[in-house]
Design a protein around this motif. Structure first.
Motif, PDB file in Angstrom:
ATOM      1  N   TRP A   1       0.958  -1.093   0.046  1.00 44.36           N
ATOM      2  CA  TRP A   1      -0.079   0.070   0.102  1.00 44.36           C
ATOM      3  C   TRP A   1       1.215   1.294   0.027  1.00 44.36           C
ATOM      4  O   TRP A   1       1.884   1.390   0.769  1.00 44.36           O
ATOM      5  CB  TRP A   1      -0.825   0.010   1.323  1.00 44.36           C
TER       6      TRP A   1
ATOM      7  N   TRP B   1      -7.139   0.369  -6.144  1.00 42.16           N
ATOM      8  CA  TRP B   1      -7.951   0.988  -5.153  1.00 42.16           C
ATOM      9  C   TRP B   1      -7.297   2.255  -4.769  1.00 42.16           C
ATOM     10  O   TRP B   1      -5.982   2.516  -4.686  1.00 42.16           O
ATOM     11  CB  TRP B   1      -7.997   0.242  -3.863  1.00 42.16           C
ATOM     12  N   LEU B   2      -7.947   3.561  -4.658  1.00 46.17           N
ATOM     13  CA  LEU B   2      -7.578   4.886  -4.117  1.00 46.17           C
ATOM     14  C   LEU B   2      -8.483   5.268  -3.353  1.00 46.17           C
ATOM     15  O   LEU B   2      -9.570   5.582  -3.520  1.00 46.17           O
ATOM     16  CB  LEU B   2      -7.389   5.798  -5.302  1.00 46.17           C
ATOM     17  N   TYR B   3      -7.794   5.302  -1.942  1.00 50.74           N
ATOM     18  CA  TYR B   3      -8.334   5.882  -0.699  1.00 50.74           C
ATOM     19  C   TYR B   3      -7.874   7.430  -0.557  1.00 50.74           C
ATOM     20  O   TYR B   3      -6.681   7.523  -0.644  1.00 50.74           O
ATOM     21  CB  TYR B   3      -8.080   4.966   0.548  1.00 50.74           C
ATOM     22  N   TYR B   4      -9.010   8.139  -0.241  1.00 51.42           N
ATOM     23  CA  TYR B   4      -8.645   9.549  -0.005  1.00 51.42           C
ATOM     24  C   TYR B   4      -9.356   9.915   1.324  1.00 51.42           C
ATOM     25  O   TYR B   4     -10.441   9.547   1.710  1.00 51.42           O
ATOM     26  CB  TYR B   4      -9.344  10.506  -1.016  1.00 51.42           C
ATOM     27  N   ARG B   5      -8.510  10.643   2.075  1.00 47.58           N
ATOM     28  CA  ARG B   5      -8.904  10.793   3.627  1.00 47.58           C
ATOM     29  C   ARG B   5      -8.617  12.233   3.965  1.00 47.58           C
ATOM     30  O   ARG B   5      -7.426  12.716   3.894  1.00 47.58           O
ATOM     31  CB  ARG B   5      -8.308   9.996   4.670  1.00 47.58           C
TER      32      ARG B   5
ATOM     33  N   LYS C   1      -3.693  10.073   0.682  1.00 43.57           N
ATOM     34  CA  LYS C   1      -4.470   8.911  -0.282  1.00 43.57           C
ATOM     35  C   LYS C   1      -3.493   7.579  -0.160  1.00 43.57           C
ATOM     36  O   LYS C   1      -2.025   7.683   0.049  1.00 43.57           O
ATOM     37  CB  LYS C   1      -3.886   9.661  -1.693  1.00 43.57           C
TER      38      LYS C   1
END
Length: 101
Positions: free
Chosen positions: A25, A47-51, A37
């Motif tokens: 990751w 997969w692209l997570y954004y917080r 990200k």
């Protein structure tokens, strides 16, 4: 934080000399340390997570060199996402031999 999947995967391969299709990751943070990200490959796609934090800052680790990958464990990533520093020197000790009544 303007880059999306293609831009981040190019950073991973060209700048960090790592394989974006690996099981790793890849976590990226902005200068203000209020946005993260996370990019990773899963079977047949990214997969692209954004917080984004509305208040506070992520405890992003200081690293001697910019543009160098730093490995962390899964629990350290959880600490980071929870607002704790990843270089916590005193994690809880592992308990063994416990039973439930």
């Amino acid at each position: 934080m303007r880059k999306s999947i293609n831009g981040l995967s190019i950073i991973v391969s060209d700048t960090l000399s790592l394989d974006p299709l690996s099981q790793a990751w890849f976590v990226f943070c902005n200068k203000q340390r209020d946005k993260l990200k996370i990019l990773f490959w899963d079977t047949n796609g990214f997969w692209l997570y954004y917080r984004r934090l509305e208040q506070g800052r992520f405890q992003w680790p200081n690293h001697a060199q910019a543009h160098v990958a730093m490995g962390i464990e899964q629990r350290q990533l959880q600490w980071l996402l929870s607002g704790l520093p990843v270089n916590n020197k005193t994690p809880h000790s592992t308990l063994s031999g416990l039973s439930v009544m």
